[in-house]
Design an enzyme around this catalytic site. Structure first.
Site, PDB file in Angstrom:
ATOM      1  N   LYS A   1      23.571 113.580  57.733  1.00  0.00           N
ATOM      2  CA  LYS A   1      22.480 112.621  57.513  1.00  0.00           C
ATOM      3  C   LYS A   1      22.933 111.451  56.647  1.00  0.00           C
ATOM      4  O   LYS A   1      23.492 111.647  55.569  1.00  0.00           O
ATOM      5  CB  LYS A   1      21.317 113.356  56.821  1.00  0.00           C
ATOM      6  CG  LYS A   1      20.126 112.484  56.461  1.00  0.00           C
ATOM      7  CD  LYS A   1      19.366 112.006  57.688  1.00  0.00           C
ATOM      8  CE  LYS A   1      18.321 110.953  57.333  1.00  0.00           C
ATOM      9  NZ  LYS A   1      17.013 111.483  57.022  1.00  0.00           N
TER      10      LYS A   1
ATOM     11  N   HIS B   1      18.663 107.380  58.379  1.00  0.00           N
ATOM     12  CA  HIS B   1      17.456 106.788  57.804  1.00  0.00           C
ATOM     13  C   HIS B   1      17.672 105.289  57.946  1.00  0.00           C
ATOM     14  O   HIS B   1      18.437 104.687  57.198  1.00  0.00           O
ATOM     15  CB  HIS B   1      17.268 107.195  56.338  1.00  0.00           C
ATOM     16  CG  HIS B   1      16.009 106.627  55.768  1.00  0.00           C
ATOM     17  ND1 HIS B   1      14.898 107.391  55.495  1.00  0.00           N
ATOM     18  CD2 HIS B   1      15.659 105.350  55.474  1.00  0.00           C
ATOM     19  CE1 HIS B   1      13.923 106.602  55.058  1.00  0.00           C
ATOM     20  NE2 HIS B   1      14.371 105.352  55.022  1.00  0.00           N
TER      21      HIS B   1
ATOM     22  N   HIS C   1      12.875 108.956  62.683  1.00  0.00           N
ATOM     23  CA  HIS C   1      11.530 108.453  62.402  1.00  0.00           C
ATOM     24  C   HIS C   1      11.377 106.952  62.650  1.00  0.00           C
ATOM     25  O   HIS C   1      11.108 106.174  61.739  1.00  0.00           O
ATOM     26  CB  HIS C   1      11.055 108.815  60.987  1.00  0.00           C
ATOM     27  CG  HIS C   1      12.101 108.676  59.897  1.00  0.00           C
ATOM     28  ND1 HIS C   1      12.788 107.520  59.658  1.00  0.00           N
ATOM     29  CD2 HIS C   1      12.545 109.561  58.999  1.00  0.00           C
ATOM     30  CE1 HIS C   1      13.611 107.710  58.648  1.00  0.00           C
ATOM     31  NE2 HIS C   1      13.490 108.956  58.226  1.00  0.00           N
TER      32      HIS C   1
ATOM     33  N   ASP D   1       9.365 114.797  60.309  1.00  0.00           N
ATOM     34  CA  ASP D   1       9.610 114.265  58.965  1.00  0.00           C
ATOM     35  C   ASP D   1       8.579 114.805  57.982  1.00  0.00           C
ATOM     36  O   ASP D   1       8.217 114.121  57.021  1.00  0.00           O
ATOM     37  CB  ASP D   1       9.617 112.729  58.954  1.00  0.00           C
ATOM     38  CG  ASP D   1      10.290 112.176  57.700  1.00  0.00           C
ATOM     39  OD1 ASP D   1      11.024 112.932  57.031  1.00  0.00           O
ATOM     40  OD2 ASP D   1      10.073 110.996  57.393  1.00  0.00           O
TER      41      ASP D   1
ATOM     42  N   HIS E   1      13.517 117.100  62.722  1.00  0.00           N
ATOM     43  CA  HIS E   1      13.634 116.424  61.414  1.00  0.00           C
ATOM     44  C   HIS E   1      12.545 116.982  60.485  1.00  0.00           C
ATOM     45  O   HIS E   1      11.378 116.630  60.617  1.00  0.00           O
ATOM     46  CB  HIS E   1      13.438 114.913  61.572  1.00  0.00           C
ATOM     47  CG  HIS E   1      13.610 114.140  60.304  1.00  0.00           C
ATOM     48  ND1 HIS E   1      14.372 112.998  60.230  1.00  0.00           N
ATOM     49  CD2 HIS E   1      13.133 114.328  59.051  1.00  0.00           C
ATOM     50  CE1 HIS E   1      14.343 112.524  59.004  1.00  0.00           C
ATOM     51  NE2 HIS E   1      13.581 113.325  58.259  1.00  0.00           N
TER      52      HIS E   1
ATOM     53  N   HIS F   1      11.701 118.343  56.205  1.00  0.00           N
ATOM     54  CA  HIS F   1      12.094 118.605  54.812  1.00  0.00           C
ATOM     55  C   HIS F   1      11.461 119.925  54.400  1.00  0.00           C
ATOM     56  O   HIS F   1      10.232 120.005  54.272  1.00  0.00           O
ATOM     57  CB  HIS F   1      11.598 117.484  53.893  1.00  0.00           C
ATOM     58  CG  HIS F   1      12.182 116.150  54.231  1.00  0.00           C
ATOM     59  ND1 HIS F   1      13.311 115.650  53.625  1.00  0.00           N
ATOM     60  CD2 HIS F   1      11.819 115.228  55.156  1.00  0.00           C
ATOM     61  CE1 HIS F   1      13.615 114.473  54.147  1.00  0.00           C
ATOM     62  NE2 HIS F   1      12.721 114.194  55.089  1.00  0.00           N
TER      63      HIS F   1
HETATM   64  O1  DOR Z   1       8.591 109.545  53.372  1.00  0.00           O
HETATM   65  C1  DOR Z   1       9.682 110.073  53.253  1.00  0.00           C
HETATM   66  N1  DOR Z   1       9.837 111.204  52.535  1.00  0.00           N
HETATM   67  N2  DOR Z   1      10.739 109.503  53.827  1.00  0.00           N
HETATM   68  C2  DOR Z   1      11.980 109.960  53.604  1.00  0.00           C
HETATM   69  O2  DOR Z   1      12.891 109.392  54.151  1.00  0.00           O
HETATM   70  C3  DOR Z   1      12.228 111.083  52.681  1.00  0.00           C
HETATM   71  C4  DOR Z   1      11.062 111.930  52.572  1.00  0.00           C
HETATM   72  C5  DOR Z   1      11.137 112.903  51.414  1.00  0.00           C
HETATM   73  O3  DOR Z   1      12.165 113.574  51.255  1.00  0.00           O
HETATM   74  O4  DOR Z   1      10.145 113.023  50.700  1.00  0.00           O
HETATM   75 ZN    ZN Z   2      12.904 112.633  56.420  1.00  0.00          ZN
END
Ligand code: DOR
Ligand code: ZN
Length: 344
Positions: free
Chosen positions: A98, A135, A173, A246, A13, A15
């Site tokens: 997702k 989520h 998460h 995450d 997971h 980004h």
């Molecule tokens: O803290 C987070 N940031 N939780 C999420 O679910 C998305 C993520 C983000 O894309 O910044």
């Molecule tokens: Zn995330």
């Protein structure tokens, strides 16, 4: 133990963002992880296989000559069709879909307003064996922000499981003892990822001597008793729990703001931070299964064959990393000393 060699881990997971941010952060993930499940919450979100193909190209470009393999996800919407799911399965590189409840977090406004609107897509995923990544927070403003994960289990996840008993689901998460219990008490179709911040920090970390926006993420950090439950789950050896950082970078300006973004950047030292958490439990011998075996086993993918080496060499995490245009990125554990270092 001063040195530890483990099978190369994957991040289930992450980004990676897009544009300049992608180019800055992707090499950190590629340096330690062989593969990563890449979140689709771009602007606009990655809702089609065509968009996912184009995103793969940009990621591969950002990591240069690394062998890193991005595993792509589609962003579920009220309108995702069964045909798109079939295309995703056939693509071979889209590995999951997702679910962001609309309004739950960063770039979730195009997310799902009511999961029952997604029945066609979910039925196709169940048939294709394509996992749903959730989520797991309700968005009802009347529900306390610290209770939203528990409410999601009761209101959304249990009914969903009952309607699609063969659908593979990753509860992403997880942050509470309630989520740990739920995962432990359900069948093998349910797995869960755990982040470094939820293993190392409790909610006091957001308020230590003042507001600490860089420790703010969603789902928000919880009480110490929940952190302890997560530590026990991660280090238990149970195959349902696996690594998912995450890592969610936002520029310093966007974090230190009157309405600061949710997200903690951890890719710079993720495996080292997990090692730190496992050592706190005297469970370094359980790190490899959590980081390198349980994830691919759940997804039905092969385990990696390369290895990485961690050494007990204290080093100081930089206060910040530069971004394009003079902006900076404040990493998790900024300026702190960490005892484990990835050496190759
Ligand atoms: O803290 C987070 N940031 N939780 C999420 O679910 C998305 C993520 C983000 O894309 O910044
Ligand atoms: Zn995330």
């Amino acid at each position: 133990m001063n040195q530890m060699q483990i099978t190369q881990p994957d991040d289930w997971h992450v980004h990676l963002r897009d544009g300049d941010m992608l180019n800055h952060v992707a090499p950190y993930t590629a340096k330690q992880f062989a593969r990563a499940i890449v979140m689709p919450n771009l602007q606009p979100p990655v809702t089609t296989v065509k968009q996912a193909v184009e995103y793969v190209d940009r990621i591969v470009n950002a990591v240069g000559d690394s062998q890193f393999e991005p595993l792509m996800t589609l962003y579920l919407t009220d309108d995702t069709s069964a045909e798109e799911i079939i295309l995703a399965e056939k693509s071979c590189f889209v590995k999951a879909v997702k679910l962001y409840p609309a309004g739950a977090t960063t770039n979730s406004s195009a997310g799902v307003t009511d999961i029952r609107k997604c029945d066609d897509a979910l039925a196709a995923m169940q048939e294709a064996g394509l996992p749903l990544l959730v989520h797991g927070e309700v968005t009802d403003p009347d529900i306390d922000v610290f209770d939203r994960e528990k409410a999601f289990i009761d209101q959304v996840l249990m009914p969903l499981m009952n309607r699609f008993p063969r659908l593979k689901i990753v509860f992403e998460h997880i942050t509470t003892a309630d989520a740990v219990d739920f995962v432990l008490n359900t069948g093998l179709t349910i797995g869960a990822t755990i982040t470094p911040q939820h293993l190392l920090l409790n909610r006091n970390a957001m308020f230590k001597g003042g507001m600490r926006p860089h420790n703010y993420c969603l789902p928000v950090l919880k009480r110490e008793q929940h952190r302890q439950a997560l530590l026990h789950a991660a280090t238990s050896g149970n195959r349902k729990f696996f690594l998912g950082t995450d890592s969610a970078p936002h520029s310093k300006d966007k974090k230190e703001n009157s309405c600061g973004c949710a997200g903690i950047f951890s890719a710079h030292a993720a495996i080292e931070m997990y090692a730190t958490a496992f050592e706190e439990q005297n469970a370094l011998d359980k790190l490899e299964a959590f980081a390198s075996f349980n994830g691919p086993d759940f997804y039905g993918l092969s385990r990696n064959t390369e290895t990485i080496t961690l050494e007990r060499t204290p080093w100081q995490i930089p206060d910040s990393y530069p971004l394009a245009g003079g902006d900076t990125l404040i990493p998790m554990m900024s300026g702190e000393t960490i005892n484990w270092k990835l050496i190759k």
